[in-house]
Design a protein around this motif. Structure first.
Motif, PDB file in Angstrom:
ATOM      1  N   SER A   1       0.839  -1.193   0.000  1.00  0.00           N
ATOM      2  CA  SER A   1       0.000   0.000   0.000  1.00  0.00           C
ATOM      3  C   SER A   1       0.873   1.242   0.000  1.00  0.00           C
ATOM      4  O   SER A   1       2.013   1.219   0.481  1.00  0.00           O
TER       5      SER A   1
ATOM      6  N   GLU B   1      -3.184  -3.040  -2.368  1.00  0.00           N
ATOM      7  CA  GLU B   1      -4.411  -2.316  -2.045  1.00  0.00           C
ATOM      8  C   GLU B   1      -4.210  -0.846  -2.390  1.00  0.00           C
ATOM      9  O   GLU B   1      -3.078  -0.360  -2.458  1.00  0.00           O
ATOM     10  N   ASP B   2      -5.296  -0.147  -2.596  1.00  0.00           N
ATOM     11  CA  ASP B   2      -5.232   1.229  -3.097  1.00  0.00           C
ATOM     12  C   ASP B   2      -5.491   2.272  -2.003  1.00  0.00           C
ATOM     13  O   ASP B   2      -6.029   3.337  -2.257  1.00  0.00           O
ATOM     14  N   THR B   3      -5.105   1.957  -0.772  1.00  0.00           N
ATOM     15  CA  THR B   3      -5.233   2.913   0.324  1.00  0.00           C
ATOM     16  C   THR B   3      -4.115   3.943   0.265  1.00  0.00           C
ATOM     17  O   THR B   3      -3.066   3.712  -0.335  1.00  0.00           O
ATOM     18  N   TYR B   4      -4.340   5.090   0.902  1.00  0.00           N
ATOM     19  CA  TYR B   4      -3.362   6.173   0.850  1.00  0.00           C
ATOM     20  C   TYR B   4      -3.073   6.688   2.267  1.00  0.00           C
ATOM     21  O   TYR B   4      -3.738   6.307   3.231  1.00  0.00           O
TER      22      TYR B   4
ATOM     23  N   GLN C   1      -8.328   7.593  -6.058  1.00  0.00           N
ATOM     24  CA  GLN C   1      -7.812   6.225  -6.089  1.00  0.00           C
ATOM     25  C   GLN C   1      -7.234   5.900  -7.459  1.00  0.00           C
ATOM     26  O   GLN C   1      -7.773   6.287  -8.490  1.00  0.00           O
ATOM     27  N   GLU C   2      -6.109   5.220  -7.437  1.00  0.00           N
ATOM     28  CA  GLU C   2      -5.507   4.717  -8.664  1.00  0.00           C
ATOM     29  C   GLU C   2      -4.961   3.333  -8.377  1.00  0.00           C
ATOM     30  O   GLU C   2      -4.865   2.921  -7.211  1.00  0.00           O
TER      31      GLU C   2
ATOM     32  N   TYR D   1      -2.530   0.980  -7.382  1.00  0.00           N
ATOM     33  CA  TYR D   1      -1.192   0.991  -6.786  1.00  0.00           C
ATOM     34  C   TYR D   1      -0.334  -0.128  -7.380  1.00  0.00           C
ATOM     35  O   TYR D   1       0.875   0.021  -7.527  1.00  0.00           O
TER      36      TYR D   1
END
Length: 457
Positions: free
Chosen positions: A139, A171-174, A183-184, A186
């Motif tokens: 992430s 996962e696409d968490t930031y 969101q993109e 990752y």
């Protein structure tokens, strides 16, 4: 859109770690009968079925990485008297800060959960060929880009054949504490960097595996690596699993990682780690600086012993918890309503949220003198002119003795940004695309910053 089953548990990306830690915490309480724990509530565990009981017994509240969020939900706790438990000293600092730094939170000793190996603990020897291993969530919160650039510059400087094995799911968490992000993919981003750096033969993605199974792979000279600056970086199960096997650890000196001790533990100062949302050129330069200073950093192995006190435990009543929670809510204002799982990024984008997270981070790493870097936009990739200016300005900075703050020109109007500039020892300005005269006037005339503290490139 299909309906999610009503009795399904809300998925938490840290659920596996929480499950492992809950099991280990239960073992701790069962083997420390002097604590006399009869009611335990793991408020961050989505599988938790209790919030306490209205009886004349102390309720033990166990917090994991989201201690700062859980505090604002304490009005839901049931009981009269509580003991608040955390798994790291950084989270203790956070909880105690909510109570005017009174000694409120209790720390479950790190090595009572995952004992240090009885095997020989190996050291990281800078320059050797290593099999670096990362395990956990893949992430942006874990700054995987910085690990890849670390490997790239390490291989280049030492003509090394070192490799990197990555275990876990994408996962696409930031980084929520840095504000909202679109969101993109990752996975696409990381694999593109691997390709651009020519590391296809040196980096292997193994996907999700059973807990700790990756530590049983027969690697030659394995080194666990994690450069996470996740705002909720607490215990770090993967680091504990690697240390149980006697592996050397190369970890960020951040959050729960600060509690890791032992021969072979090397901690990377926060300032050498580029968070995933910075321009890739900035991440690259910070990683290059890390490699340049790695030999000195790696000599500072963490060999101190733990100082946890198991002889006394702090108890706090619900009235005092409510009193201090209300004080902080009043201080923050209505934006406090955004502090929950879905809107933390929105809270961070407010002025109150920015100040709040700045205070939280002071509990998570060794905060040193502030250096602010202003550029047109740190949310965009840099051009060659900006990259060269960055290199020139970094020469004016003692990277081992400062805390870097990256400020986009679009954020100069906000109160929290102006405050950060006022407390900065130096202000470094990348002129490309910037309205330099306006910025100069604001710094010198409006904020009265001494021109000798301002540097341009």
């Amino acid at each position: 859109m299909s309906k999610i089953k009503r009795d399904s548990i809300q998925i938490d990306p840290c659920e596996l770690s929480m499950s492992i830690l809950r099991e280990r915490c239960e073992y701790f309480f069962e083997n420390h009968t002097e604590v006399e724990s009869s009611q335990r509530v793991y408020v961050e565990d989505p599988n938790e079925k209790s919030l306490g009981k209205n009886r004349n017994e102390i309720v033990d509240i166990i917090l994991f990485g989201n201690a700062y969020k859980s505090f604002f939900n304490s009005g839901n706790w049931i009981g009269r008297d509580f003991r608040i438990w955390v798994l790291s000293h950084s989270n203790k600092k956070i909880v105690d800060s909510f109570f005017d730094n009174e000694d409120v939170a209790n720390v479950i000793p790190r090595y009572s959960l995952f004992p240090r190996t009885k095997k020989r603990e190996n050291s990281f020897i800078c320059g050797e060929d290593c099999n670096f291993v990362y395990a956990g969530r893949i992430s942006a919160q874990k700054n995987i880009e910085s690990i890849l650039y670390f490997l790239y510059y390490y291989r280049d400087k030492y003509s090394s054949l070192s490799t990197l094995s990555i275990y876990g799911e994408f996962e696409d968490t930031y980084h929520e504490d840095l504000g909202r992000r679109f969101q993109e993919s990752y996975e696409n981003r990381i694999k593109k960097i691997v390709k651009d750096l020519g590391l296809e033969e040196s980096v292997t993605f193994h996907g999700k595996v059973e807990a700790a199974s990756w530590t049983r792979v027969d690697y030659e000279n394995p080194v666990f690596i994690s450069l996470s600056t996740f705002i909720s970086e607490d215990y770090g199960c993967a680091a504990a699993e690697a240390q149980e096997q006697g592996w050397p650890l190369l970890v960020s000196d951040f959050g729960g990682h600060q509690d890791i001790i032992g021969k072979g533990v090397v901690k990377v100062p926060y300032n050498y780690i580029g968070n995933s949302h910075l321009p890739i050129e900035v991440i690259s330069q910070l990683s290059s600086s890390l490699i340049s200073n790695l030999e000195a950093i790696s000599k500072n192995e963490e060999v101190l012993e733990s100082i946890d006190n198991l002889n006394s435990y702090s108890v706090i009543d619900i009235d005092k918890i409510d009193e201090y929670r209300r004080k902080i809510v009043e201080k923050i204002g209505p934006d406090v309503n955004l502090i929950h799982s879905d809107y933390v990024g929105a809270f961070a984008d407010t002025v109150a949220g920015s100040f709040f997270f700045r205070d939280i981070k002071k509990c998570l790493y060794d905060h040193k003198e502030n250096i602010s870097v202003i550029a047109f936009d740190f949310d965009e990739e840099f051009n060659e002119s900006q990259r060269q200016s960055l290199l020139e300005l970094f020469e004016k900075v003692d990277m081992s003795n400062c805390s870097l703050n990256f400020i986009s020109s679009k954020n100069l109007k906000y109160k929290d940004t102006l405050h950060l500039l006022l407390i900065s020892k130096k202000v470094l300005i990348i002129k490309d695309r910037l309205k330099v005269i306006e910025v100069k006037k604001m710094l010198e005339d409006k904020l009265n910053i001494d021109p000798s503290r301002i540097f341009y490139a």
